[in-house]
Design a protein around this motif. Structure first.
Motif, PDB file in Angstrom:
ATOM      1  N   VAL A 188      -1.425  -2.242  -1.775  1.00  0.00           N
ATOM      2  CA  VAL A 188      -2.124  -1.518  -0.720  1.00  0.00           C
ATOM      3  C   VAL A 188      -2.004  -0.025  -0.994  1.00  0.00           C
ATOM      4  N   ASP A 189      -3.149   0.609  -1.210  1.00  0.00           N
ATOM      5  CA  ASP A 189      -3.169   2.052  -1.412  1.00  0.00           C
ATOM      6  C   ASP A 189      -3.247   2.716  -0.038  1.00  0.00           C
ATOM      7  N   ALA A 190      -2.083   3.118   0.466  1.00  0.00           N
ATOM      8  CA  ALA A 190      -1.997   3.821   1.742  1.00  0.00           C
ATOM      9  C   ALA A 190      -1.585   5.268   1.515  1.00  0.00           C
ATOM     10  N   CYS A 191      -2.031   5.837   0.399  1.00  0.00           N
ATOM     11  CA  CYS A 191      -1.712   7.235   0.129  1.00  0.00           C
ATOM     12  C   CYS A 191      -2.209   8.136   1.256  1.00  0.00           C
ATOM     13  N   VAL A 192      -3.382   7.810   1.800  1.00  0.00           N
ATOM     14  CA  VAL A 192      -3.904   8.566   2.935  1.00  0.00           C
ATOM     15  C   VAL A 192      -3.263   8.092   4.240  1.00  0.00           C
ATOM     16  N   GLY A 193      -3.253   6.804   4.486  1.00  0.00           N
ATOM     17  CA  GLY A 193      -2.896   6.305   5.801  1.00  0.00           C
ATOM     18  C   GLY A 193      -1.435   5.999   6.041  1.00  0.00           C
ATOM     19  N   GLY A 194      -0.626   5.945   4.992  1.00  0.00           N
ATOM     20  CA  GLY A 194       0.725   5.441   5.139  1.00  0.00           C
ATOM     21  C   GLY A 194       1.569   6.173   6.157  1.00  0.00           C
ATOM     22  N   PHE A 195       1.466   7.499   6.202  1.00  0.00           N
ATOM     23  CA  PHE A 195       2.270   8.274   7.141  1.00  0.00           C
ATOM     24  C   PHE A 195       1.445   8.828   8.300  1.00  0.00           C
ATOM     25  N   LEU A 196       0.261   8.258   8.513  1.00  0.00           N
ATOM     26  CA  LEU A 196      -0.577   8.630   9.653  1.00  0.00           C
ATOM     27  C   LEU A 196      -0.959   7.415  10.492  1.00  0.00           C
ATOM     28  N   ALA A 197      -1.437   6.357   9.854  1.00  0.00           N
ATOM     29  CA  ALA A 197      -1.959   5.209  10.590  1.00  0.00           C
ATOM     30  C   ALA A 197      -0.953   4.591  11.563  1.00  0.00           C
ATOM     31  N   PRO A 198       0.332   4.430  11.194  1.00  0.00           N
ATOM     32  CA  PRO A 198       1.256   3.838  12.173  1.00  0.00           C
ATOM     33  C   PRO A 198       1.365   4.660  13.449  1.00  0.00           C
ATOM     34  N   TRP A 199       1.286   5.984  13.331  1.00  0.00           N
ATOM     35  CA  TRP A 199       1.376   6.843  14.517  1.00  0.00           C
ATOM     36  C   TRP A 199       0.079   6.810  15.314  1.00  0.00           C
ATOM     37  N   VAL A 200      -1.049   6.748  14.632  1.00  0.00           N
ATOM     38  CA  VAL A 200      -2.331   6.625  15.334  1.00  0.00           C
ATOM     39  C   VAL A 200      -2.377   5.311  16.119  1.00  0.00           C
ATOM     40  N   ARG A 201      -1.854   4.259  15.521  1.00  0.00           N
ATOM     41  CA  ARG A 201      -1.783   2.977  16.230  1.00  0.00           C
ATOM     42  C   ARG A 201      -0.948   3.095  17.497  1.00  0.00           C
TER      43      ARG A 201
END
Length: 383
Positions: free
Chosen positions: A172-185
């Protein structure tokens, strides 16, 4: 511009700079020499593993950026498949929206990449088409969280099930989302699962120096099982100095990047990261509404995180001419080629730029309306 820098405020920049310069001369390769630096790095990796829901068996390494993280994931998968399945000419199957770094890493690793067109209306990976592209030499499939061209999440749960059915490595390429998506959720947005709680996910790349808001260059490559690091490790003894071993593709590594990552993550904490996420998502909503209100423009749907594309829906309005007009007004414009459009990747600093951006965009549309189509130069098309 977020592809190049990520900025919250002057105070966070001060934290980055002070921590970085405190370890200005230290080499993160020398962990016996600098035990405090090893402790900082271990704690950064532990925070990343926890955020991305790794099991107790999980492991990680600190890298220079997303490209190295992806390279190391592919290296690990290649070596594991070579040792366990005897595959010497590996193939990696991924959606066409996946980052070019996968092809660059494959070039170095002697692997072949098969890019599968994204034909779904929602711009996500076509799992059925990926499955049809598999061969006995396939070792890895890839999903993005989110993809960079459109800012949407690939169906990681479906890809994980596919990987398990065929005994494949899912990265899973979460280079963009890895440290943002969990907080947005956590803010209540509908962010699909992509972390290690999805069965079948073997590795994740997540950039600290993007939405982790840390100094360059800092990223994590995370594994479901740290035992797999034996396939990642480089070891050498055939010289007079004895054993040399490294988990990364680097030798010397800047200690400042590790220290700054630790300082920023502890300084921000959950409240700080939620503040960043709220600013980014609020900015996106204001921009999307404002752009859609300009006659002739429309934001491409869907978009789920911090990235979106807008384009012309008026035959008499060339989006290339709009982009050129915005460039003349001093904006750094990211051009999308398929479909022709303007690509935006947001960070907290853009919160204060919404009104001037929309005003200049409306003026640029009026300036460009009726002009002949503009072909952008090749260099202008790179992100």
């Amino acid at each position: 511009m977020a592809v190049y820098y990520y900025f919250l405020d002057d105070e966070l920049m001060r934290v980055q700079q002070e921590a970085y310069t405190a370890y200005w001369t230290e080499n993160a390769m020398g962990q016996r020499a600098f035990p405090s630096l090893k402790k900082l790095e271990d704690e950064v990796m532990a925070m990343g593993l926890d955020l991305l829901k790794a099991p107790p068996s999980g492991g990680a390494c600190f890298t220079s950026g997303g490209s190295e993280s992806i390279f190391l994931a592919m290296l690990t998968a290649r070596n594991k498949a070579r040792a366990e399945r005897g595959i010497e000419h590996p193939t990696i199957v991924l959606p066409r929206t996946a980052h070019p770094t996968f092809d660059r890493a494959a070039h170095y690793l002697g692997a072949k990449v098969v890019r599968v067109p994204t034909t779904r209306n929602d711009l996500r990976a076509d799992v059925g088409a990926i499955e049809r592209a598999l061969t006995p030499e396939t070792i890895m499939i890839v999903g993005s969280a989110p993809n960079y061209p459109f800012g949407v999440f690939d169906p990681i749960t479906e890809l994980g099930a596919l990987a398990e059915r065929h005994g494949l490595w899912l990265h899973v390429d979460a280079c963009v989302g890895g440290f943002l998506a969990p907080w947005v959720r956590r803010l209540g947005y509908d962010i699909p699962p992509f972390e290690f709680d999805v069965p079948g996910v073997c590795s994740i790349s997540a950039d600290l120096h993007k939405y982790g808001m840390t100094a360059k260059g800092a990223s994590l490559m995370l594994l479901r099982d740290r035992a797999w690091q034996k396939y990642q490790l480089f070891e050498f003894e055939n010289w007079e100095r004895g054993k040399y071993a490294a988990l990364t593709s680097q030798g010397s590594r800047p200690g400042g990047a590790v220290a700054a990552a630790w300082a920023v993550m502890n300084y921000l904490g959950a409240d700080g990261y939620l503040r960043c996420a709220k600013a980014i998502m609020g900015t996106k909503e204001r921009l999307v509404d404002g752009i859609n209100a300009i006659p002739g423009l429309a934001v491409l749907e869907p978009h789920e995180l911090c990235i979106f594309v807008y384009r012309s829906v008026d035959p008499g309005l060339d989006i290339g001419a709009v982009a050129d007009a915005m460039g003349r007004r001093g904006w750094l414009v990211g051009r999308q080629t398929e479909p022709a459009g303007v690509h935006l990747a947001l960070n907290p600093n853009h919160e204060r730029m919404v009104e001037p951006y929309l005003a200049d965009l409306a003026a640029s549309v009026e300036e460009a309306r009726g002009m002949a189509p503009v072909a952008a130069a090749a260099m202008e098309r790179t992100y």
